[in-house]
Design a protein around this motif. Structure first.
Motif: not given
Length: 190
Positions: A77-98
Motif C-alpha cells: 500500500n502507500d506506506n508498506l513495502v515488502r522486500a527480498k535480498q536487501l542491502e544498503g545504508t541507513v544514514f543516522l544522525s551525527g553523520g554515522d551510517e549503518m
C-alpha cells in the motif's frame, strides 16, 4: 359480471398492498451487511506494484535518510513495502551510517520503520556490529530491537542474547534471555 370485476379489483388492490409492504420493508427495515474483516483487509493490502533489482531510497528536508538495493520490492500500500535480498545504508544522525543486509524486510515508508528478517547484519561506519535473526527499528524513538541469536560488538565489548534492545548507535543495551557480555578483547564481527 359486476361481482367478477369486483373480485379482480380486490385482487389487484391486495397485490399492490403486498407490493407496497415489500418496498416499505426494503426501504425502512432492511440493512446492508458490513464488509467482513477479510474483505476490508483485501481492499487495503492489495499489491500495487512489484519491481526487481532496484534501489529504494527516502529523502526528507533535502537529506537522504536511507538507500537500499533490493532483489524484489512489493508495494503493498502507500506506506508498506515488502522486500527480498536487501542491502544498503541507513544514514543516522551525527553523520554515522549503518550498512545493513537481510534476506527479507518490511519497510514502513512514512514513519521510517524497518523490520528486517531471515538473517540480518548491520555495521556502523564509526564502529559497531550487530547480527540477529530479526531486527526492528523505530526511527522516531531510535529504538532498535534485535531477536534470535543476537550478537553485538562495539569497541572492546561483545554481547550475546536472544533479545537485545538498543539504539541505532548500538549504545546502552538491554539484554534478555541467555545474556552473555565480555569486555576487554578484540572480537570478530561475524
Amino acid at each position: 359480471m359486476a361481482v367478477k370485476n369486483k373480485n379482480t379489483i380486490l385482487a389487484v388492490v391486495a397485490g399492490l398492498g403486498a407490493l407496497l409492504l415489500v418496498f416499505a420493508w426494503l426501504f425502512w427495515g432492511s440493512t446492508v451487511p458490513e464488509p467482513t474483516n477479510k474483505a476490508k483487509k483485501a481492499d487495503t493490502d492489495t499489491t500495487k506494484a512489484t519491481v526487481y533489482n532496484t534501489v529504494l531510497h527516502r529523502d526528507a528536508d533535502g537529506k537522504r535518510l536511507w538507500e537500499l538495493k533490493v532483489g524484489e520490492a512489493i508495494q503493498v500500500n502507500d506506506n508498506l513495502v515488502r522486500a527480498k535480498q536487501l542491502e544498503g545504508t541507513v544514514f543516522l544522525s551525527g553523520g554515522d551510517e549503518m550498512y545493513v543486509t537481510a534476506k527479507a524486510a518490511e519497510l514502513k515508508i512514512k514513519s521510517n520503520e524497518f523490520m528486517l528478517t531471515n538473517g540480518v547484519t548491520a555495521r556502523l561506519k564509526q564502529g559497531g556490529f550487530l547480527k540477529a535473526d530479526k531486527v526492528e527499528w523505530k526511527e522516531k524513538q531510535d529504538i532498535l530491537t534485535a531477536t534470535g541469536a543476537v550478537k553485538v560488538v562495539k569497541e572492546d565489548m561483545m554481547a550475546m542474547a536472544e533479545k537485545v534492545i538498543t539504539s541505532s548507535k548500538l549504545e546502552h543495551f538491554k539484554l534478555k534471555d541467555k545474556a552473555h557480555v565480555e569486555r576487554g578483547g578484540k572480537y570478530e564481527e561475524k
